[in-house]
Design a protein around this motif. Structure first.
Motif, PDB file in Angstrom:
ATOM      1  N   VAL A  26      39.477  45.414  39.249  1.00 21.01           N
ATOM      2  CA  VAL A  26      40.080  45.310  37.909  1.00 21.01           C
ATOM      3  C   VAL A  26      39.429  46.373  37.027  1.00 21.01           C
ATOM      4  O   VAL A  26      38.226  46.364  36.795  1.00 21.01           O
ATOM      5  N   GLY A  51      41.104  47.644  34.036  1.00 18.20           N
ATOM      6  CA  GLY A  51      41.990  47.810  32.882  1.00 18.20           C
ATOM      7  C   GLY A  51      41.282  47.628  31.550  1.00 18.20           C
ATOM      8  O   GLY A  51      41.899  47.772  30.502  1.00 18.20           O
ATOM      9  N   GLY A  52      39.995  47.310  31.596  1.00 20.06           N
ATOM     10  CA  GLY A  52      39.256  47.035  30.353  1.00 20.06           C
ATOM     11  C   GLY A  52      39.073  48.290  29.520  1.00 20.06           C
ATOM     12  O   GLY A  52      39.287  49.414  29.995  1.00 20.06           O
ATOM     13  N   GLN A  53      38.648  48.110  28.287  1.00 23.19           N
ATOM     14  CA  GLN A  53      38.522  49.255  27.388  1.00 23.19           C
ATOM     15  C   GLN A  53      37.099  49.790  27.308  1.00 23.19           C
ATOM     16  O   GLN A  53      36.868  50.856  26.761  1.00 23.19           O
ATOM     17  N   GLY A  54      36.168  49.029  27.863  1.00 24.91           N
ATOM     18  CA  GLY A  54      34.786  49.496  27.915  1.00 24.91           C
ATOM     19  C   GLY A  54      34.221  49.902  26.556  1.00 24.91           C
ATOM     20  O   GLY A  54      33.473  50.866  26.457  1.00 24.91           O
ATOM     21  N   THR A  55      34.559  49.135  25.525  1.00 22.75           N
ATOM     22  CA  THR A  55      34.145  49.550  24.176  1.00 22.75           C
ATOM     23  C   THR A  55      32.630  49.534  24.013  1.00 22.75           C
ATOM     24  O   THR A  55      32.064  50.377  23.324  1.00 22.75           O
ATOM     25  N   ARG A  56      31.957  48.593  24.696  1.00 21.34           N
ATOM     26  CA  ARG A  56      30.502  48.508  24.513  1.00 21.34           C
ATOM     27  C   ARG A  56      29.792  49.744  25.058  1.00 21.34           C
ATOM     28  O   ARG A  56      28.820  50.220  24.496  1.00 21.34           O
ATOM     29  N   GLN A  83      48.203  46.417  34.046  1.00 22.82           N
ATOM     30  CA  GLN A  83      48.196  45.021  33.648  1.00 22.82           C
ATOM     31  C   GLN A  83      49.049  44.845  32.394  1.00 22.82           C
ATOM     32  O   GLN A  83      49.499  45.821  31.795  1.00 22.82           O
ATOM     33  N   PRO A 113      44.904  45.210  26.407  1.00 19.84           N
ATOM     34  CA  PRO A 113      45.071  44.608  27.734  1.00 19.84           C
ATOM     35  C   PRO A 113      44.855  43.090  27.695  1.00 19.84           C
ATOM     36  O   PRO A 113      44.037  42.596  26.909  1.00 19.84           O
ATOM     37  N   GLY A 160      43.354  40.992  29.508  1.00 15.79           N
ATOM     38  CA  GLY A 160      42.168  40.396  30.135  1.00 15.79           C
ATOM     39  C   GLY A 160      42.230  40.479  31.664  1.00 15.79           C
ATOM     40  O   GLY A 160      43.301  40.690  32.237  1.00 15.79           O
ATOM     41  N   VAL A 172      35.050  46.890  37.803  1.00 16.53           N
ATOM     42  CA  VAL A 172      34.819  48.328  37.897  1.00 16.53           C
ATOM     43  C   VAL A 172      33.399  48.725  37.499  1.00 16.53           C
ATOM     44  O   VAL A 172      32.976  49.851  37.722  1.00 16.53           O
ATOM     45  N   LYS A 216      37.273  42.183  18.140  1.00 18.84           N
ATOM     46  CA  LYS A 216      37.053  43.583  18.521  1.00 18.84           C
ATOM     47  C   LYS A 216      37.313  44.526  17.359  1.00 18.84           C
ATOM     48  O   LYS A 216      38.001  44.177  16.399  1.00 18.84           O
ATOM     49  N   LYS A 224      27.461  47.837  31.268  1.00 28.42           N
ATOM     50  CA  LYS A 224      28.270  47.252  30.183  1.00 28.42           C
ATOM     51  C   LYS A 224      27.972  47.935  28.859  1.00 28.42           C
ATOM     52  O   LYS A 224      28.865  48.214  28.086  1.00 28.42           O
TER      53      LYS A 224
HETATM   54  P1  UTP Z   1      34.572  43.386  30.352  1.00 25.49           P
HETATM   55  O1  UTP Z   1      34.556  41.966  30.027  1.00 25.49           O
HETATM   56  O2  UTP Z   1      33.261  44.066  30.520  1.00 25.49           O
HETATM   57  O3  UTP Z   1      35.479  44.112  29.261  1.00 25.49           O
HETATM   58  O4  UTP Z   1      35.435  43.597  31.653  1.00 25.49           O
HETATM   59  P2  UTP Z   1      35.767  45.642  28.970  1.00 25.49           P
HETATM   60  O5  UTP Z   1      37.030  45.677  28.153  1.00 25.49           O
HETATM   61  O6  UTP Z   1      35.780  46.504  30.197  1.00 25.49           O
HETATM   62  O7  UTP Z   1      34.531  46.124  28.116  1.00 25.49           O
HETATM   63  P3  UTP Z   1      34.140  45.841  26.584  1.00 25.49           P
HETATM   64  O8  UTP Z   1      34.001  44.375  26.428  1.00 25.49           O
HETATM   65  O9  UTP Z   1      35.235  46.432  25.748  1.00 25.49           O
HETATM   66  O10 UTP Z   1      32.841  46.589  26.432  1.00 25.49           O
HETATM   67  C1  UTP Z   1      34.996  43.152  32.904  1.00 25.49           C
HETATM   68  C2  UTP Z   1      35.912  43.749  33.958  1.00 25.49           C
HETATM   69  O11 UTP Z   1      37.244  43.324  33.759  1.00 25.49           O
HETATM   70  C3  UTP Z   1      38.097  44.430  33.608  1.00 25.49           C
HETATM   71  C4  UTP Z   1      37.202  45.573  33.185  1.00 25.49           C
HETATM   72  O12 UTP Z   1      37.791  46.822  33.485  1.00 25.49           O
HETATM   73  C5  UTP Z   1      35.952  45.279  33.978  1.00 25.49           C
HETATM   74  O13 UTP Z   1      36.101  45.689  35.316  1.00 25.49           O
HETATM   75  N1  UTP Z   1      39.115  44.119  32.602  1.00 25.49           N
HETATM   76  C6  UTP Z   1      38.760  43.591  31.405  1.00 25.49           C
HETATM   77  C7  UTP Z   1      40.425  44.396  32.897  1.00 25.49           C
HETATM   78  O14 UTP Z   1      40.756  44.885  34.000  1.00 25.49           O
HETATM   79  N2  UTP Z   1      41.359  44.117  31.959  1.00 25.49           N
HETATM   80  C8  UTP Z   1      41.066  43.586  30.751  1.00 25.49           C
HETATM   81  O15 UTP Z   1      41.977  43.360  29.943  1.00 25.49           O
HETATM   82  C9  UTP Z   1      39.722  43.319  30.471  1.00 25.49           C
END
Ligand code: UTP
Length: 476
Positions: free
Chosen positions: A107, A109-114, A189, A213, A215, A245, A350, A401
């Motif tokens: 997975v 698709g997260g934004q990795g903002t932190r 997603q 996204p 989640g 990821v 966020k 993270k």
């Molecule tokens: P995190 O909970 O660390 O969220 O995702 P994030 O969005 O990547 O990072 P922050 O919170 O903005 O810093 C945990 C895992 O779930 C995936 C992320 O890519 C990571 O592998 N994920 C999270 C998704 O695939 N989709 C989402 O909508 C959210």
């Protein structure tokens, strides 16, 4: 304007979301069209319900804390587990891998903002010597497993609209790391609109809704909608190895884990590690009226996090690290809509890029709104025969993270080096390390050289000429 467009705008007005079309008349026809298409994807009654429960309701999603017990798990052999059953599970898992029944699934698709890195997180350079990216590390782990089991092991990667194209372009640029283009499938997603604290859908621009996204729990429906599960079924895959990821130490496919999952006929299995201290920020694996649930650390009351067994050990010891094995048919059921159960949404506050009352862009420094996300572990209560197995933190969990401190590039780099230092020591090499196990210099072992201590020792011993163990040592 067509009747359909007027109806849609009316519906937004009626739902108190008319601000979405505030700038509509100023947009070019193609921008109007794009906005209408985005708006048509939004389920206004779902947004209204989420506003009531999660935004106005103050974020409490009514977590049920009644009847919680620690969930049982299978301990590692050196922590009291039965070595024979671990050996049996490994044999079962290896057989499934050789038979081509297993796919890897990330997975991403997260934004990795932190982390604050500009680009998909998988393209972040994470290893100490080569500076290989997270995607490269996983690709090499999958390649190593393919070689070992002589099986195709395809890789499915979930992206979101925000990072889909750069992710694909990255793989193309790196020639799919030798995996073969047709063995890696990317899919997007779902998205949900972000809202402000009054529950109003935010605009990213005058003609664009701020969509985020849905989640990692969105992966279940995305796997189905994208045709990924269909493709798996066509190639005889019934077992999905799920990982995030951000964790370079994860085993992309783990025969023991797959074996325990298959032997139990489990719908969804999980890895746990013992929490380091009561308040560690990990979800807790619990049992509730015969079902497995994960309760987030922020929802666990102190009376439970601090509870001890008579031997002094934490009662709720099992922390969730987002590593699962999923049964394909379970994903089809859960993600297929209609007959499947749906996962609840959670609230995440966020920083959401938006525009202000005069239509100018705003980049907030503090959270200014709410994102709605599903969590994959919420599928656990629906799973039959769920299995939880223990893993060792130092061997499998060191996510990236945050930009600094805990779970950062630095801590993950150090944990990688510690692991390779342990492998070298296990092969009989003398190394001086500090009391945390960190040697004085950097080194790196690629997954293609060895992807476990056992494989490393064997390979090292077979080397005719051993390399000098010195700063920057790279074994590939
Ligand atoms: P995190 O909970 O660390 O969220 O995702 P994030 O969005 O990547 O990072 P922050 O919170 O903005 O810093 C945990 C895992 O779930 C995936 C992320 O890519 C990571 O592998 N994920 C999270 C998704 O695939 N989709 C989402 O909508 C959210």
């Amino acid at each position: 304007m067509s009747t359909a467009s007027t109806d849609l705008i009316d519906a937004f007005n009626a739902a108190g979301q008319g601000q979405v079309f505030k700038w509509y008349d100023q947009l070019k026809p193609e921008e109007q069209q794009a906005l209408l298409e985005q708006a048509a994807q939004i389920d206004l009654s779902e947004v209204a319900e989420l506003n009531d429960t999660l935004v106005q309701g103050g974020g409490g999603h009514g977590v049920d804390l009644s009847d919680l017990k620690p969930a049982p798990y299978i301990p590692l052999p050196d922590k009291g587990g039965d070595a024979k059953s671990w050996a049996g599970a490994i044999a079962t898992g290896e057989e499934a891998l050789r038979a081509g029944r297993v796919a890897a699934f990330t997975v991403a698709g997260g934004q990795g903002t932190r982390l604050g890195f500009d680009g998909p997180k998988g393209t972040f350079p994470v290893t100490p010597v080569r500076k290989a990216t997270l995607f490269q590390v996983f690709a090499e782990k999958i390649l190593a497993a393919r070689q070992r089991y002589g099986a195709p092991i395809p890789w499915f990667i979930m992206t979101s609209t925000i990072n889909h194209e750069p992710t694909q372009a990255f793989f193309e640029k790196h020639k799919f790391f030798g995996l073969g283009e047709d063995t890696v499938m990317f899919f997007r997603q779902g998205l949900m609109p972000a809202v402000d604290y009054k529950g109003k859908i935010l605009l990213a621009d005058k003609g664009e809704i701020a969509m985020t996204p849905d989640g990692h729990g969105g992966s279940l429906r995305a796997l189905v909608r994208s045709g990924a599960t269909k493709r798996m079924a066509e190639s005889g895959i019934d077992t999905i190895s799920y990982f995030q990821v951000d964790n370079p130490l994860v085993h992309a496919v783990d025969p023991a884990f797959i074996g325990f999952h298959l032997q139990a006929k489990s719908d969804m299995s999980s890895k746990m590690l013992p929490k380091a201290y009561p308040k560690e920020k990990l979800g807790h694996f619990c049992e509730q009226r015969g079902r497995h649930v994960v309760i987030e650390y922020s929802d666990m009351p102190d009376t439970l996090t601090d509870r001890r067994r008579p031997d002094g050990q934490l009662a709720f010891l099992a922390g969730s690290i987002a590593i699962h094995v999923l049964d394909r048919a379970f994903v089809e059921r859960m993600g297929g809509g209609g007959t499947g159960a749906s996962l609840p949404f959670h609230r995440a506050d966020k920083k959401i890029a938006t525009i202000n009352a005069t239509g100018n862009p705003v980049k907030p420094q503090e959270p200014n709104g709410v994102k709605f996300e599903m969590f994959v572990f919420d599928a656990l209560p629906f799973a039959e025969n769920p299995v939880i197995i223990e893993t060792a933190r130092q061997d499998e969990f060191s996510p990236v993270k945050n930009a600094e401190g805990v779970d950062s590039p630095q801590s993950s780099r150090d944990d990688q080096i510690r692991q390779w230092a342990r492998w070298l020591k296990a092969a009989g090499v003398k190394l001086s390390c500090d009391k945390t196990g960190l040697p004085e210099f950097t080194l790196e072992v690629t997954p293609l050289f060895a992807d476990s201590q056992e494989a490393f020792v064997e390979k090292w011993n077979a080397l005719e000429k051993k390399p000098t163990v010195t700063d920057g040592l790279l074994l590939k």
